[in-house]
Every structure is written in C-alpha cells, then in structure tokens.
Scaffold this motif. Structure first.
Motif, PDB file in Angstrom:
ATOM      1  N   GLY A 192      37.329  36.086  48.754  1.00  0.00           N
ATOM      2  CA  GLY A 192      36.252  37.077  48.707  1.00  0.00           C
ATOM      3  C   GLY A 192      36.681  38.346  48.000  1.00  0.00           C
ATOM      4  N   TRP A 193      37.906  38.802  48.284  1.00  0.00           N
ATOM      5  CA  TRP A 193      38.413  40.005  47.616  1.00  0.00           C
ATOM      6  C   TRP A 193      38.538  39.775  46.115  1.00  0.00           C
ATOM      7  CZ3 TRP A 193      42.546  41.369  44.596  1.00  0.00           C
ATOM      8  CH2 TRP A 193      42.808  42.730  44.463  1.00  0.00           C
ATOM      9  N   LEU A 194      39.076  38.639  45.713  1.00  0.00           N
ATOM     10  CA  LEU A 194      39.237  38.338  44.288  1.00  0.00           C
ATOM     11  C   LEU A 194      37.878  38.236  43.598  1.00  0.00           C
ATOM     12  CD1 LEU A 194      42.112  35.684  44.414  1.00  0.00           C
ATOM     13  CD2 LEU A 194      42.268  38.036  43.615  1.00  0.00           C
ATOM     14  N   ALA A 195      36.904  37.598  44.248  1.00  0.00           N
ATOM     15  CA  ALA A 195      35.577  37.461  43.646  1.00  0.00           C
ATOM     16  C   ALA A 195      34.916  38.817  43.450  1.00  0.00           C
ATOM     17  CB  ALA A 195      34.702  36.566  44.529  1.00  0.00           C
ATOM     18  N   LEU A 196      34.980  39.684  44.468  1.00  0.00           N
ATOM     19  CA  LEU A 196      34.360  41.002  44.352  1.00  0.00           C
ATOM     20  C   LEU A 196      35.063  41.846  43.297  1.00  0.00           C
ATOM     21  CD1 LEU A 196      32.345  43.088  45.266  1.00  0.00           C
ATOM     22  CD2 LEU A 196      33.824  43.653  47.199  1.00  0.00           C
ATOM     23  N   THR A 197      36.380  41.786  43.233  1.00  0.00           N
ATOM     24  CA  THR A 197      37.118  42.582  42.246  1.00  0.00           C
ATOM     25  C   THR A 197      36.812  42.129  40.829  1.00  0.00           C
ATOM     26  OG1 THR A 197      38.896  42.930  43.851  1.00  0.00           O
ATOM     27  CG2 THR A 197      39.404  43.350  41.542  1.00  0.00           C
ATOM     28  N   SER A 198      36.884  40.821  40.586  1.00  0.00           N
ATOM     29  CA  SER A 198      36.624  40.319  39.235  1.00  0.00           C
ATOM     30  C   SER A 198      35.176  40.560  38.821  1.00  0.00           C
ATOM     31  CB  SER A 198      36.957  38.824  39.167  1.00  0.00           C
ATOM     32  OG  SER A 198      36.200  38.093  40.116  1.00  0.00           O
ATOM     33  N   ALA A 199      34.240  40.389  39.752  1.00  0.00           N
ATOM     34  CA  ALA A 199      32.829  40.637  39.418  1.00  0.00           C
ATOM     35  C   ALA A 199      32.583  42.105  39.102  1.00  0.00           C
ATOM     36  CB  ALA A 199      31.941  40.187  40.576  1.00  0.00           C
ATOM     37  N   THR A 200      33.222  43.006  39.840  1.00  0.00           N
ATOM     38  CA  THR A 200      33.045  44.439  39.571  1.00  0.00           C
ATOM     39  C   THR A 200      33.588  44.805  38.202  1.00  0.00           C
ATOM     40  OG1 THR A 200      33.208  44.904  41.945  1.00  0.00           O
ATOM     41  CG2 THR A 200      33.538  46.739  40.443  1.00  0.00           C
ATOM     42  N   LEU A 201      34.754  44.286  37.839  1.00  0.00           N
ATOM     43  CA  LEU A 201      35.299  44.535  36.502  1.00  0.00           C
ATOM     44  C   LEU A 201      34.372  43.977  35.431  1.00  0.00           C
ATOM     45  CD1 LEU A 201      39.084  43.771  37.129  1.00  0.00           C
ATOM     46  CD2 LEU A 201      38.081  46.000  36.628  1.00  0.00           C
ATOM     47  N   GLY A 202      33.842  42.771  35.664  1.00  0.00           N
ATOM     48  CA  GLY A 202      32.920  42.187  34.704  1.00  0.00           C
ATOM     49  C   GLY A 202      31.646  43.006  34.539  1.00  0.00           C
TER      50      GLY A 202
END
Length: 756
Positions: A192-202
């Motif tokens: 969940g942390w990785l998904a939120l971080t990568s989506a925010t950068l995207g």
C-alpha cells in the motif's frame, strides 16, 4: 480443499479487477467541477456592435493562464489581446481588438477549477449576422486522451494505496497485534505504501500535461512541473510525499519493535478483551499508544492532502466540508483496508499464528463504527454536492452516487453474513471445547503410553548392552587369568628345571674352575625364564583396549540415536502442523467466513472504482446551476431581450499632456436591477493606461431620473469596476463618463444606451 478453492479465488479476483477496469476505462472524460454558468456575449448570441471584451462566468473560482481564453475570428485568427483578468467574483474577461468586422466568432477556454480539475470548452457568438467559420468547437480536451486516462488510473491507485496502508495498519494495532509479525500482512501494508508513493509521483509528473496540452511528450517538461509546484494541487502532492516519508518510519517501527513485543502475546484472547491483545506491560502499552497516535496523525494528514485540493475545498461550507471529508476518508480506510488485511490473514496466516475469532469480532466492531461514520459524513456530502432530490436522477453525479449507495448496501449485507459466520465459529468453538479436551487427554495418554514403552525399550537396550559389556569383560578377565596361570606354571617348571640341572652339574663338577660357567649358565636360564613371563602382560593390555573400543562404539551409536530422535521430532511437528492446517481449512464455519470476506473485498474493489469516477464527475448542484444558466441565456436570446450586456466606446481629449484616449463602458446584464459596471481606459495606441480619476453618471431623461452617480473601484492598470449598480427601470439611458488626466485637465463624454 486448498487446491479446489484456489482456482475459484483467482477467477473471482480477475472478474473483480475486470469490472473495476471497465468502470475506469468506460468513465466519461472528466466533467470539471467548475462549470461555465454564463458569458457575455452569450452563447449563440447575435450582437449589433462589436464588444470590447468577452466575459466568462464560472460556478467557482478558476486558475487562468496566458492562453486560457482565446477568441478566434471566422478565419481562425486570434482577436483577443492581453491576459485574462478577474474583475469580480467568478467572472473572467479578456479584451478584444477594436474594429472587429461582422461574422461568427469562437470563444475557446481551457482553465483549471479550484478543486484541481481542468475545464475546457468553446462556444460562438456573432456580430451583425452569423457567418461561416473555419474553427471547430469540438476540440478534444487535455483530459480526454492517454494522459487523462493515466491520470485517472493514478488517482485510483493512490486511493487504493491509502486504503490498504492506513486500514492494514489500523487492523494490526486495533484488532490483531500478532499480525505485525505475519509476513503476508507486512507485505500488504508495504505494498500500500509503495502504491501510494508511486502513484503520487506519477500524478505530479502528469499534472502539467493533464491541465494544459494533454500530450504525452509534455509529461517530462520541467517548466510545466515547476508551474505545477506553484499550484494548490502541486503543493498537496508534495505534502503527501513528505507525509509518506513519515509513514515509512511508522511502518518500520510497527513491523520492527512492535512486532518483537507482540511475540509474547497470545494470538487469540477472550471476547472481553476489547484491544488488540496489547497487555504486554507498560512498555508495550506506551509503544502501542505512540504508534496509534502517530499513525492517526499521518493518516489524517494524507487524507487532508485530498480534502484541501479537491471537492471539499470549494463550494458551500468549505470550512466544514474539509474536516468532514478527512473523517470520511479515514472511515473508508479503516473499513476497506481492514477488510483487505483480514482477507489476507484468513488465507495466508501461518498455522502457528492464526487469526482468531476475537480478532474478527474486534474488526467487526471497528467496521460497524466506520459504516456509521460513513453514513453520517456521506449524507452531509451528498446534500452539499447535490442540493436537491431531483439531482439523484437528473445528473450523472447523482446516478453514480446511487450506484455507490447500492454497493455500500451490498457490502453491509455481506458483512452481516460475515458476522453470522463469526458467531457460528465462536459457538462451534464452545461446543467443541469439551471434545477437544477429551481428545487432548486421550492424546496425552497415548503419548504417555508411547513414551513409557519407548522408555522400557530403551532400558532393555541399555541392560542388554551392559550384559554384553559385562560378558566381554568377564571373558577378557578369564583369558587374562588363564594366560597368567599358564605363565606361572611355565615359570615354575622352568625354575625347577634350572635348579635340577644346576644341582646335577654341581654334583658332577666339584672343581672350582667349573663353578663360574655353571653360575653363568644358571643366570642365563633364569633370565630366559623371566623373559618368557612378559608376553602374558601384553596380552592383558590387548584385552583392556578391546573394552575401550566397545565403549567408543556405544557412544557413537548413542549419538546416532539422538540425531534420529531430533529428525523424528521435526517430522512429527511438521505432520502436526499439516494436520492442524487441514482441520482449520476443513472447518465449514471458517470456510464460510473466508468466502463472505472475499465477497466483501470484491465489492470494495468495485466501490473504490466508482468512488474514483465520482470524484472526477461534476457535482449535481453545479450541473443543475449550469443548466439553469444556459436555459436562461437561451430564453433571453429567443425573446430578443439583448445579449445580456451593453458595451460603449467613447474617445476623449482633456486638452492636457497625455490627455487623449478611449474609454469603454461595459454594463452587465444591462437590465433593471443590479448590474456590474466595468470601465476601461486606453491610450491612443490601444494600451491600458491609468488616470487619476474616473466617474460615471446615469440619466434617464424621459422619466426625469438622475443623474445617478457611480464611483468605480480601481482593479488593475486601465481597469475600474463597480458591482451592484442599481438601475431602477428600463429605458434609453444616458451614460456620462468624466475622465481626469491631471489636477486641472478633465473632460466628460457621453453616449446613450438602451437598458432593459
């Protein structure tokens, strides 16, 4: 049973993901949350004289750039000049070049609403009479292509990541403390942390292209990225990244220090234990409290990054709507994220750390509180975004909201079934407690019998080994004694023979010379007899060495027995774990709970997709207001009540230095009642200029009304405005403008205009 269930689970998961993907892919292009509610000239209007500017009125404040509003002539050439201005409220205007010929003109706009969504559109108006135009008004918006789809998908992933991150951590802290050391739960929260971080950068990289050109090549434009960082949405995304850094530290402590303290906690406790089983002493309670407080702050901050940049930040009661939105998002995460963690625990938790019925009960209470919170906050948000009952069926937002409500109702129904399975599981545990105790007692008795038999066999083996060892020792001792007897007898015979021979020789040879040889010979024979005694001693040492070898062999055999015993113990432990897992999977109550929780999770995936589409849809209240404004404008055009505004242009010359120029007056809507008045002053070259004073007076000579003075406020260079200008009745009004260019130079110019 696991092999039978797995294909069904995979099929259901793929079906759920397909439905969610279809919802996202089939969603209409983002209907921006700021709608065009009016324009001057109005859409499709035909005006007699060329206006000096075009004004657009939106339902909420917007962000405009240099090319946000463009006015194109019939040939597609731009006829606007200068940057768009915001004279008042949500009205934005752009100046036009003077002397526009008759024909149809196109107004194209592309701006960003205050809740971060792009707004694009176009309409036409005509001067004198309509004409053919080469401009297309159905151009694709920046959010309609690949970039728009990627941005929508990134929003879905960010919502899903937040739900899994916050809800999974809440499930561990509030419901199931031993889950902190379960590898599957750890991977879920970290994912969940990785998904939120990568989506925010995207989203941060896509934002510039999403709100401007919509081109994939502009995604990596650093200039656009810099512009995004200066906007409210860019600041919210950067703040989210900073909070995610704090969330990484929270995860490290949760699955590090907290997991080590959870090792001493039993996986399942009595139903009266309302906590997550965190009664491991003051240090454990302090750590749990610190994690709960810090995690809540971080989760609330992440939720606020959405609330302060989207729906809740604009419109009615924004100060109340933003904290309500934060609470709403936290409740969603606690329910859906906790449900996901429970599903993973039911399917992936190891045998030694199973998720117990009391953990399920605690989550059931947490989910119930979350549903109540969602109901209260959802009712408020629905009222705020819809405004009327008819908006449920007449607007796309209302229709999607009905779908969302139906999905929530389905989830609540399935959750009720899950509660029933949980109760059945608890009842079955209680009814099987006595049987389990009997089985345990019987097992213990059988194990004691086996241990007693093994002990007897081991004792018999030891006795047998001792008997063999004693017999070998006895035989060795008998051999030694026999050899010793032979040696003694041989020695005695040798001594007797020596003495007899010595005596015989002594008798035969009485001479003194023969004495020495006889003694020497006797001594030699005694020495030989003595040497003959030594071999039996060596034979005795060989017997002792044989006994030592037998003892070493016994020790080696004992070591091999201990290794075999350890291997047997491991095999028994693995077999027992496999047996317990088979029994757990074969439990119909636990199997039913698994299926119901999986169904809940499936509905939750679709619900999250609908919510993502809902956040990209124009609120029902705004859509209905825009429809009403469009209908009013069309009605006014159909009844010939004018174009909604009056524009007057008057040259002036005060006679002093820099005393020449042009003053323009815009009166909107040029009807009896409240009106907005704008004054523009330009120099001879058409550039805006400031003058010390501008005054307006309105006179209706036919009714002997006036002059009515108007004192406009200075807005920007060459621009003054006044709101709520009261015109008592319709008629042919004289508009007088007094322009003062110095302390002593001023002039008054006037024109008549039909108002109302």
């Amino acid at each position: 049973m696991t092999q039978t269930i797995a294909p069904r689970v995979r099929t259901l998961v793929l079906l759920i993901l397909a439905v969610a993907g279809a919802l996202l892919a089939g969603a209409a292009p983002v209907s921006a949350h700021a709608a065009l509610t009016g324009s001057d000239p109005a859409q499709g209007a035909v005006v007699d004289t060329a206006p000096s500017q075009v004004s657009l009125t939106f339902s909420e404040p917007i962000a405009v750039g240099d090319d946000s509003v463009r006015v194109l002539d019939p040939k597609g050439e731009r006829v606007d000049k200068g940057d768009p201005a915001n004279p008042s409220g949500t009205t934005y205007s752009v100046r036009l070049v003077s002397g526009l010929p008759d024909g149809t003109y196109t107004v194209a706009y592309q701006v960003v609403s205050a809740d971060s969504h792009p707004v694009a559109g176009a309409f036409t108006f005509s001067i004198g009479a309509p004409s053919e135009t080469t401009v297309s008004v159905s151009a694709q918006g920046s959010d309609d292509g690949l970039v728009g789809w990627l941005y929508g998908f990134g929003r879905y992933v960010s919502y899903a990541g937040f739900v899994v991150l916050a809800g999974g951590a809440a499930f561990v802290l509030a419901c199931w403390a031993p889950g902190a050391r379960v590898r599957a739960v750890q991977r879920l929260v970290v994912s969940g942390w990785l998904a939120l971080t990568s989506a925010t950068l995207g989203l941060l990289m896509l934002r510039g292209s999403y709100t401007t050109s919509g081109k994939v090549g502009d995604v990596f434009d650093l200039e656009l990225l810099g512009d995004v960082l200066q906007t409210k949405t860019g600041a919210a995304l950067v703040s989210r990244l900073l909070l995610l850094a704090a969330a990484a530290l929270f995860i490290a402590v949760l699955f590090g220090a907290y997991a080590r303290t959870a090792d001493a906690v039993e996986p399942d406790r009595d139903a009266e234990d309302d906590g997550g089983g965190d009664d491991g002493g003051p240090d454990k309670r302090d750590l749990t409290f610190g994690l709960a407080l810090g995690g809540t702050v971080v989760a609330a901050g992440l939720a606020a990054s959405w609330a302060m940049s989207e729906h809740a930040s604009q419109g009615l009661q924004a100060g109340v709507a933003m904290p309500v939105d934060v609470v709403h998002l936290l409740a969603v995460a606690a329910w859906l994220g906790g449900l996901t963690a429970l599903l993973v625990a039911l399917y992936r938790a190891p045998v030694e750390t199973p998720v117990g019925r009391d953990a399920v009960r605690r989550f059931s209470r947490l989910a119930f509180g979350s549903v109540v919170t969602l109901a209260v906050t959802g009712v408020y948000q629905s009222w705020r975004q819809l405004g009327s009952w008819s908006a449920f069926t007449d607007t796309r937002y209302g229709q999607l909201l009905l779908v969302k409500i139906a999905l929530v109702a389905v989830m609540v129904a399935v959750a009720f079934l899950s509660r029933r399975w949980t109760q059945r599981l608890a009842d079955a545990r209680v009814s099987e407690a006595a049987e389990e105790a009997e089985r345990t007692e019987a097992t213990e008795r059988a194990e004691e019998a086996v241990r007693a038999e093994e002990a007897m066999r081991a004792e018999e083996a030891v006795r047998a080994k001792e008997a063999v060892r004693a017999e070998a020792t006895q035989r060795a001792e008998e051999g030694v004694r026999a050899k010793e007897a032979v040696r003694v007898k041989a020695t005695e015979r040798a001594n007797e023979a020596v003495r007899a021979e010595a005596t015989e020789r002594a008798k035969e040879a009485k001479q003194p010379a023969g004495t020495a040889p006889a003694e020497a010979s006797g001594t030699s024979e005694v020495s030989e007899a003595s040497m003959a005694v030594e071999p039996p001693k060596a034979s005795g040492a060989s017997g002792a060495s044989g006994a030592s070898d037998a003892f070493d062999a016994e020790k080696a055999e004992a070591g091999q027995d201990s290794v075999r015993a350890a291997q047997l113990a491991r095999q028994r432990a693995a077999a027992e774990a496999a047996r317990q897992k088979r029994l757990r999977d074969a439990d119909p109550n636990r199997f039913g709970l698994r299926r119901s929780v999986l169904a809940e999770a499936g509905v939750a995936v679709v619900l999250l997709a609908v919510t993502t589409v809902l956040t990209q849809t124009e609120p029902g209240r705004t859509e209905q207001d825009a429809r009403a404004a469009t209908a009013a404008s069309s009605s006014a055009s159909a009844t010939g009540q004018g174009s909604g505004a009056v524009s007057l242009t008057m040259p002036f010359d005060t006679g002093g230095k820099s005393g020449k120029g042009v003053v323009s007056i815009d009166l909107d809507p040029a009807q009896a009642g409240d009106n907005a008045l704008h004054v523009y002053v330009e120099g001879p070259d058409g550039t805006p200029v400031d003058v010390p004073e501008v005054k307006i007076a309105l006179t209706l000579a036919a009714q002997n009304i006036g002059p009515l003075p108007v004192a406009p406020d200075h807005v920007t260079t060459g621009h003054w405005s006044a709101s709520r200008v009261q015109i008592p009745m319709a008629g042919d009004w004289k508009v007088e403008v007094t322009v003062r260019t110095s302390d002593i130079d001023q002039v008054t110019v006037s024109k008549n205009a039909q108002i109302g």
